[in-house]
Design a protein around this motif. Structure first.
Motif, PDB file in Angstrom:
ATOM      1  N   ASP A 153       1.853  -1.917   8.589  1.00 55.40           N
ATOM      2  CA  ASP A 153       3.539  -2.087   8.823  1.00 55.40           C
ATOM      3  C   ASP A 153       3.767  -2.431  10.284  1.00 55.40           C
ATOM      4  O   ASP A 153       4.558  -3.279  10.356  1.00 55.40           O
ATOM      5  CB  ASP A 153       4.008  -0.422   8.706  1.00 55.40           C
ATOM      6  CG  ASP A 153       4.256  -0.280   7.118  1.00 55.40           C
ATOM      7  OD1 ASP A 153       3.940  -0.847   6.324  1.00 55.40           O
ATOM      8  OD2 ASP A 153       4.642   0.887   7.018  1.00 55.40           O
ATOM      9  N   SER A 207       7.258  -5.830   0.753  1.00 55.75           N
ATOM     10  CA  SER A 207       6.536  -4.829   1.855  1.00 55.75           C
ATOM     11  C   SER A 207       6.750  -3.413   1.895  1.00 55.75           C
ATOM     12  O   SER A 207       6.224  -2.617   2.669  1.00 55.75           O
ATOM     13  CB  SER A 207       6.437  -5.532   3.196  1.00 55.75           C
ATOM     14  OG  SER A 207       6.176  -6.842   3.431  1.00 55.75           O
ATOM     15  N   TYR A 208       7.675  -3.217   0.883  1.00 54.04           N
ATOM     16  CA  TYR A 208       8.124  -1.680   0.540  1.00 54.04           C
ATOM     17  C   TYR A 208       8.763  -1.037   1.576  1.00 54.04           C
ATOM     18  O   TYR A 208       8.704   0.101   2.088  1.00 54.04           O
ATOM     19  CB  TYR A 208       6.694  -0.667   0.338  1.00 54.04           C
ATOM     20  CG  TYR A 208       5.987  -1.178  -0.755  1.00 54.04           C
ATOM     21  CD1 TYR A 208       6.295  -1.366  -2.315  1.00 54.04           C
ATOM     22  CD2 TYR A 208       4.707  -1.963  -0.488  1.00 54.04           C
ATOM     23  CE1 TYR A 208       5.620  -1.714  -3.151  1.00 54.04           C
ATOM     24  CE2 TYR A 208       3.868  -2.525  -1.599  1.00 54.04           C
ATOM     25  CZ  TYR A 208       4.420  -2.382  -2.830  1.00 54.04           C
ATOM     26  OH  TYR A 208       3.470  -2.979  -3.781  1.00 54.04           O
ATOM     27  N   TRP A 278      11.221   6.978   0.028  1.00 55.45           N
ATOM     28  CA  TRP A 278      10.443   5.856   1.007  1.00 55.45           C
ATOM     29  C   TRP A 278       9.232   6.962   1.474  1.00 55.45           C
ATOM     30  O   TRP A 278       8.061   6.419   1.432  1.00 55.45           O
ATOM     31  CB  TRP A 278      10.976   5.233   1.880  1.00 55.45           C
ATOM     32  CG  TRP A 278      10.332   4.664   2.885  1.00 55.45           C
ATOM     33  CD1 TRP A 278       9.988   3.051   2.649  1.00 55.45           C
ATOM     34  CD2 TRP A 278       9.358   4.651   3.858  1.00 55.45           C
ATOM     35  NE1 TRP A 278       9.246   2.512   3.618  1.00 55.45           N
ATOM     36  CE2 TRP A 278       8.563   3.409   4.439  1.00 55.45           C
ATOM     37  CE3 TRP A 278       9.078   5.871   4.631  1.00 55.45           C
ATOM     38  CZ2 TRP A 278       8.236   3.274   5.564  1.00 55.45           C
ATOM     39  CZ3 TRP A 278       8.332   5.639   5.879  1.00 55.45           C
ATOM     40  CH2 TRP A 278       7.626   4.581   6.105  1.00 55.45           C
ATOM     41  N   GLN A 281       7.477   8.563  -2.374  1.00 58.47           N
ATOM     42  CA  GLN A 281       7.060   7.621  -3.372  1.00 58.47           C
ATOM     43  C   GLN A 281       7.092   6.243  -2.989  1.00 58.47           C
ATOM     44  O   GLN A 281       7.821   5.416  -3.720  1.00 58.47           O
ATOM     45  CB  GLN A 281       8.065   7.862  -4.699  1.00 58.47           C
ATOM     46  CG  GLN A 281       7.777   9.127  -5.240  1.00 58.47           C
ATOM     47  CD  GLN A 281       8.667   9.268  -6.430  1.00 58.47           C
ATOM     48  OE1 GLN A 281       9.833   8.788  -6.520  1.00 58.47           O
ATOM     49  NE2 GLN A 281       8.113   9.919  -7.623  1.00 58.47           N
ATOM     50  N   ARG A 282       6.763   5.825  -1.865  1.00 63.98           N
ATOM     51  CA  ARG A 282       6.635   4.651  -1.294  1.00 63.98           C
ATOM     52  C   ARG A 282       6.088   3.530  -2.244  1.00 63.98           C
ATOM     53  O   ARG A 282       6.763   2.423  -2.168  1.00 63.98           O
ATOM     54  CB  ARG A 282       5.991   4.466   0.136  1.00 63.98           C
ATOM     55  CG  ARG A 282       6.631   3.371   0.824  1.00 63.98           C
ATOM     56  CD  ARG A 282       6.166   2.814   2.236  1.00 63.98           C
ATOM     57  NE  ARG A 282       6.254   1.673   2.648  1.00 63.98           N
ATOM     58  CZ  ARG A 282       5.879   1.183   3.815  1.00 63.98           C
ATOM     59  NH1 ARG A 282       4.922   1.777   4.536  1.00 63.98           N
ATOM     60  NH2 ARG A 282       6.194  -0.105   4.344  1.00 63.98           N
ATOM     61  N   GLN A 283       5.177   3.842  -2.955  1.00 64.51           N
ATOM     62  CA  GLN A 283       4.391   2.819  -3.941  1.00 64.51           C
ATOM     63  C   GLN A 283       5.620   2.130  -4.964  1.00 64.51           C
ATOM     64  O   GLN A 283       5.325   1.146  -5.672  1.00 64.51           O
ATOM     65  CB  GLN A 283       3.367   3.421  -4.542  1.00 64.51           C
ATOM     66  CG  GLN A 283       3.698   4.485  -5.653  1.00 64.51           C
ATOM     67  CD  GLN A 283       3.778   5.817  -5.209  1.00 64.51           C
ATOM     68  OE1 GLN A 283       4.002   6.128  -3.865  1.00 64.51           O
ATOM     69  NE2 GLN A 283       3.610   6.804  -5.777  1.00 64.51           N
ATOM     70  N   TRP A 284       6.603   2.937  -4.981  1.00 68.35           N
ATOM     71  CA  TRP A 284       7.558   2.500  -6.039  1.00 68.35           C
ATOM     72  C   TRP A 284       8.908   1.945  -5.549  1.00 68.35           C
ATOM     73  O   TRP A 284       9.881   1.209  -6.162  1.00 68.35           O
ATOM     74  CB  TRP A 284       8.336   3.721  -6.971  1.00 68.35           C
ATOM     75  CG  TRP A 284       7.228   4.334  -7.716  1.00 68.35           C
ATOM     76  CD1 TRP A 284       6.544   5.556  -7.507  1.00 68.35           C
ATOM     77  CD2 TRP A 284       6.626   3.789  -8.906  1.00 68.35           C
ATOM     78  NE1 TRP A 284       5.711   5.843  -8.351  1.00 68.35           N
ATOM     79  CE2 TRP A 284       5.615   4.758  -9.498  1.00 68.35           C
ATOM     80  CE3 TRP A 284       6.687   2.759  -9.529  1.00 68.35           C
ATOM     81  CZ2 TRP A 284       4.770   4.647 -10.496  1.00 68.35           C
ATOM     82  CZ3 TRP A 284       5.817   2.492 -10.641  1.00 68.35           C
ATOM     83  CH2 TRP A 284       4.977   3.615 -10.993  1.00 68.35           C
ATOM     84  N   ASN A 286       9.989  -0.950  -4.309  1.00 68.48           N
ATOM     85  CA  ASN A 286      10.085  -2.358  -4.310  1.00 68.48           C
ATOM     86  C   ASN A 286      11.267  -2.921  -4.606  1.00 68.48           C
ATOM     87  O   ASN A 286      12.504  -2.071  -4.435  1.00 68.48           O
ATOM     88  CB  ASN A 286       9.319  -2.816  -5.432  1.00 68.48           C
ATOM     89  CG  ASN A 286       9.472  -2.473  -6.941  1.00 68.48           C
ATOM     90  OD1 ASN A 286      10.415  -1.890  -7.243  1.00 68.48           O
ATOM     91  ND2 ASN A 286       8.641  -2.472  -7.884  1.00 68.48           N
TER      92      ASN A 286
END
Length: 292
Positions: A153, A207-208, A278, A281-284, A286
């Protein structure tokens, strides 16, 4: 008469004649095709633009044959002739002062708008551990080692700062550590560079990061093209360009385009959802993520 005076006189006369003849021709053709004497304003604007381009092009081509040793002066004189036709101002000094003032306004007003959003948005957060900072502030925090994001990041954020991509960034404090979770653009008009700004916003979402934009004058949002740029759903813009666009003029509420009141209450609600999702569940997080 000096060569400079001769060139200036030639440019004014030639540009005006070429513009008028081409404008009249295009209007005549348009009237014949539409079978209406009163052309719509946008059509007349299109014709004016086309006639201007023609007059500039032909003036320089013809002028180069006659004044081949004075190309730079010729081009500059055509510029003066064009500005004179548009504004009625013949004094170049006055023209330059107006252009300089306009450029100064654009720079200063843009920065003032960014700082206004920073102050009002941060104030609206209340006890929510979220603040909005200027690009230079984030740069200072990163250099001081005060941003706890992962190295990937940090590397990405440094690239955005180096490229002067985003105007503000959203930061949260979690377990006594600061994390940057959002990238923010500020535009006094939706039209200002918005096509070019859409791409880096998409990269931020890939990049989320939470990616949003604030616009002061949302007048162009009446145009479906700009709505699709924000919301997606067209052949040209199949996906959304931002997680949300906040219209400070509070004129529109279409999909991901949100109207803001002066207290920025809606932004606070969206910021709270964004930072919680964020962190958890940052992997979601998008481009499909939505605040409402």
């Amino acid at each position: 008469m000096s060569a400079e005076q001769e060139i200036k006189q030639y440019c004014v006369q030639t540009y005006q004649e070429l513009y008028k003849s081409e404008y009249d021709r295009l209007v005549s053709d348009a009237v014949l095709k539409s079978k209406r004497a009163d052309l719509a304003e946008n059509r007349r604007n299109e014709i004016e633009t086309a006639a201007q381009k023609y007059a500039i092009k032909q003036s320089i081509i013809q002028g180069m044959r006659r004044f081949h040793n004075h190309i730079s002066l010729l081009w500059h004189s055509i510029y003066e002739a064009h500005v004179y036709r548009k504004s009625g101002v013949a004094d170049l000094r006055v023209i330059q002062e107006v252009v300089s003032a306009d450029q100064s306004w654009k720079k200063s007003s843009g920065h003032a708008f960014e700082e206004m959003i920073k102050e009002l948005a941060t104030m609206a957060m209340g006890d929510l551990p979220v603040e909005f900072v200027l690009q230079r502030d984030l740069n200072t925090l990163i250099k001081a080692g005060e941003i706890a994001n992962e190295p990937r990041d940090i590397s990405w954020l440094k690239e955005q700062i180096k490229g002067n991509i985003f105007d503000l960034f959203a930061i949260t404090t979690y377990e006594d550590k600061k994390f940057c979770f959002g990238c923010v653009q500020c535009k006094t008009s939706i039209r200002d560079r918005v096509t070019r700004d859409r791409e880096p916003s998409i990269h931020a979402m890939e990049s989320y990061f939470w990616s949003v934009v604030f616009v002061l004058d949302g007048e162009y949002l009446r145009n479906p093209k700009f709505q699709y740029m924000v919301n997606g759903g067209s052949k040209e813009f199949p996906t959304n360009g931002w997680h949300g666009m906040y219209d400070v003029s509070a004129s529109y509420n279409i999909g991901r385009i949100y109207p803001l009141d002066l207290n920025f209450n809606l932004l606070r609600q969206h910021s709270e959802k964004a930072v919680n999702d964020w962190l958890k569940q940052r992997q979601w997080f998008n481009h499909e993520w939505k605040a409402d």
